[in-house]
Motif scaffolding. Structure first.
Motif, PDB file in Angstrom:
ATOM      1  N   THR A  25       0.808  -1.216   0.000  1.00  0.00           N
ATOM      2  CA  THR A  25       0.000   0.000   0.000  1.00  0.00           C
ATOM      3  C   THR A  25       0.849   1.277   0.000  1.00  0.00           C
ATOM      4  O   THR A  25       0.322   2.350  -0.259  1.00  0.00           O
ATOM      5  CB  THR A  25      -0.935   0.030   1.214  1.00  0.00           C
ATOM      6  OG1 THR A  25      -0.165  -0.069   2.409  1.00  0.00           O
ATOM      7  CG2 THR A  25      -1.935  -1.108   1.148  1.00  0.00           C
ATOM      8  N   ASP A  27       3.080   2.177  -2.078  1.00  0.00           N
ATOM      9  CA  ASP A  27       3.378   2.638  -3.435  1.00  0.00           C
ATOM     10  C   ASP A  27       2.165   3.240  -4.133  1.00  0.00           C
ATOM     11  O   ASP A  27       2.249   3.631  -5.280  1.00  0.00           O
ATOM     12  CB  ASP A  27       3.928   1.465  -4.251  1.00  0.00           C
ATOM     13  CG  ASP A  27       4.623   1.929  -5.519  1.00  0.00           C
ATOM     14  OD1 ASP A  27       5.098   3.077  -5.534  1.00  0.00           O
ATOM     15  OD2 ASP A  27       4.692   1.145  -6.472  1.00  0.00           O
ATOM     16  N   VAL A  29      -1.737   2.852  -5.592  1.00  0.00           N
ATOM     17  CA  VAL A  29      -2.713   1.852  -6.027  1.00  0.00           C
ATOM     18  C   VAL A  29      -1.994   0.531  -6.281  1.00  0.00           C
ATOM     19  O   VAL A  29      -0.987   0.472  -6.986  1.00  0.00           O
ATOM     20  CB  VAL A  29      -3.442   2.329  -7.300  1.00  0.00           C
ATOM     21  CG1 VAL A  29      -4.417   1.272  -7.777  1.00  0.00           C
ATOM     22  CG2 VAL A  29      -4.146   3.648  -7.044  1.00  0.00           C
ATOM     23  N   PHE A  30      -2.525  -0.547  -5.703  1.00  0.00           N
ATOM     24  CA  PHE A  30      -1.886  -1.864  -5.805  1.00  0.00           C
ATOM     25  C   PHE A  30      -2.224  -2.516  -7.140  1.00  0.00           C
ATOM     26  O   PHE A  30      -3.375  -2.601  -7.543  1.00  0.00           O
ATOM     27  CB  PHE A  30      -2.352  -2.762  -4.663  1.00  0.00           C
ATOM     28  CG  PHE A  30      -1.769  -4.144  -4.724  1.00  0.00           C
ATOM     29  CD1 PHE A  30      -0.438  -4.346  -4.430  1.00  0.00           C
ATOM     30  CD2 PHE A  30      -2.543  -5.223  -5.083  1.00  0.00           C
ATOM     31  CE1 PHE A  30       0.113  -5.611  -4.477  1.00  0.00           C
ATOM     32  CE2 PHE A  30      -2.007  -6.488  -5.130  1.00  0.00           C
ATOM     33  CZ  PHE A  30      -0.682  -6.687  -4.828  1.00  0.00           C
ATOM     34  N   ASN A  31      -1.194  -2.968  -7.838  1.00  0.00           N
ATOM     35  CA  ASN A  31      -1.352  -3.719  -9.076  1.00  0.00           C
ATOM     36  C   ASN A  31      -0.459  -4.952  -8.971  1.00  0.00           C
ATOM     37  O   ASN A  31       0.770  -4.838  -8.933  1.00  0.00           O
ATOM     38  CB  ASN A  31      -0.952  -2.866 -10.285  1.00  0.00           C
ATOM     39  CG  ASN A  31      -1.197  -3.577 -11.608  1.00  0.00           C
ATOM     40  OD1 ASN A  31      -1.489  -4.771 -11.634  1.00  0.00           O
ATOM     41  ND2 ASN A  31      -1.089  -2.837 -12.689  1.00  0.00           N
ATOM     42  N   ALA A  32      -1.066  -6.127  -8.920  1.00  0.00           N
ATOM     43  CA  ALA A  32      -0.322  -7.368  -8.703  1.00  0.00           C
ATOM     44  C   ALA A  32       0.656  -7.670  -9.833  1.00  0.00           C
ATOM     45  O   ALA A  32       1.653  -8.363  -9.620  1.00  0.00           O
ATOM     46  CB  ALA A  32      -1.286  -8.536  -8.536  1.00  0.00           C
ATOM     47  N   LEU A  33       0.409  -7.151 -11.019  1.00  0.00           N
ATOM     48  CA  LEU A  33       1.284  -7.452 -12.153  1.00  0.00           C
ATOM     49  C   LEU A  33       2.541  -6.588 -12.167  1.00  0.00           C
ATOM     50  O   LEU A  33       3.586  -7.025 -12.641  1.00  0.00           O
ATOM     51  CB  LEU A  33       0.519  -7.274 -13.462  1.00  0.00           C
ATOM     52  CG  LEU A  33      -0.695  -8.198 -13.639  1.00  0.00           C
ATOM     53  CD1 LEU A  33      -1.411  -7.882 -14.938  1.00  0.00           C
ATOM     54  CD2 LEU A  33      -0.279  -9.655 -13.604  1.00  0.00           C
ATOM     55  N   THR A  34       2.454  -5.368 -11.671  1.00  0.00           N
ATOM     56  CA  THR A  34       3.615  -4.476 -11.703  1.00  0.00           C
ATOM     57  C   THR A  34       4.269  -4.309 -10.337  1.00  0.00           C
ATOM     58  O   THR A  34       5.270  -3.608 -10.218  1.00  0.00           O
ATOM     59  CB  THR A  34       3.201  -3.080 -12.221  1.00  0.00           C
ATOM     60  OG1 THR A  34       2.217  -2.525 -11.349  1.00  0.00           O
ATOM     61  CG2 THR A  34       2.648  -3.174 -13.631  1.00  0.00           C
ATOM     62  N   PHE A  35       3.722  -4.933  -9.328  1.00  0.00           N
ATOM     63  CA  PHE A  35       4.252  -4.818  -7.964  1.00  0.00           C
ATOM     64  C   PHE A  35       5.600  -5.523  -7.872  1.00  0.00           C
ATOM     65  O   PHE A  35       5.795  -6.599  -8.420  1.00  0.00           O
ATOM     66  CB  PHE A  35       3.251  -5.428  -6.975  1.00  0.00           C
ATOM     67  CG  PHE A  35       3.654  -5.295  -5.539  1.00  0.00           C
ATOM     68  CD1 PHE A  35       3.758  -4.055  -4.952  1.00  0.00           C
ATOM     69  CD2 PHE A  35       3.918  -6.410  -4.775  1.00  0.00           C
ATOM     70  CE1 PHE A  35       4.121  -3.919  -3.626  1.00  0.00           C
ATOM     71  CE2 PHE A  35       4.277  -6.296  -3.454  1.00  0.00           C
ATOM     72  CZ  PHE A  35       4.378  -5.040  -2.873  1.00  0.00           C
ATOM     73  N   TRP A  37       7.398  -7.763  -6.209  1.00  0.00           N
ATOM     74  CA  TRP A  37       7.201  -8.821  -5.220  1.00  0.00           C
ATOM     75  C   TRP A  37       8.509  -9.233  -4.554  1.00  0.00           C
ATOM     76  O   TRP A  37       8.541  -9.526  -3.359  1.00  0.00           O
ATOM     77  CB  TRP A  37       6.544 -10.036  -5.875  1.00  0.00           C
ATOM     78  CG  TRP A  37       5.107  -9.832  -6.161  1.00  0.00           C
ATOM     79  CD1 TRP A  37       4.534  -9.534  -7.363  1.00  0.00           C
ATOM     80  CD2 TRP A  37       4.038  -9.880  -5.220  1.00  0.00           C
ATOM     81  NE1 TRP A  37       3.184  -9.384  -7.229  1.00  0.00           N
ATOM     82  CE2 TRP A  37       2.845  -9.603  -5.921  1.00  0.00           C
ATOM     83  CE3 TRP A  37       3.959 -10.113  -3.855  1.00  0.00           C
ATOM     84  CZ2 TRP A  37       1.608  -9.569  -5.310  1.00  0.00           C
ATOM     85  CZ3 TRP A  37       2.724 -10.085  -3.239  1.00  0.00           C
ATOM     86  CH2 TRP A  37       1.567  -9.815  -3.963  1.00  0.00           C
TER      87      TRP A  37
END
Length: 74
Positions: A25, A27, A29-35, A37
């Motif tokens: 949180t 960064d 808005v959370f985006n699982a593809l660009t996060f 990890w």
């Protein structure tokens, strides 16, 4: 011993998940593809390892049934 292990698991897992949620949180808005990890899991895992070491050290001080530093139970 069982109470101690559950307490230790609760602390370690809670720290890991809280760290991961904070990294996700922070960064925006959370985006699982660009996060990122790898970075988030490294930071969260490092924090969890430190809490694990603290919990292991606390076993020998204070209440042996708690995985945190405390006064001895009477």
């Amino acid at each position: 011993m069982r109470k101690y292990l559950f307490d230790l698991l609760y602390m370690v897992l809670g720290t890991f998940l809280a760290g991961l949620a904070a990294m996700a949180t922070a960064d925006g808005v959370f985006n699982a593809l660009t996060f990122d990890w790898g970075n988030a899991l490294t930071v969260s895992g490092s924090a969890a390892v430190l809490v694990l070491i603290q919990g292991l050290a606390a076993r020998f001080q204070g209440d042996p049934e708690r995985a945190r530093f405390s006064l001895p139970s009477r």
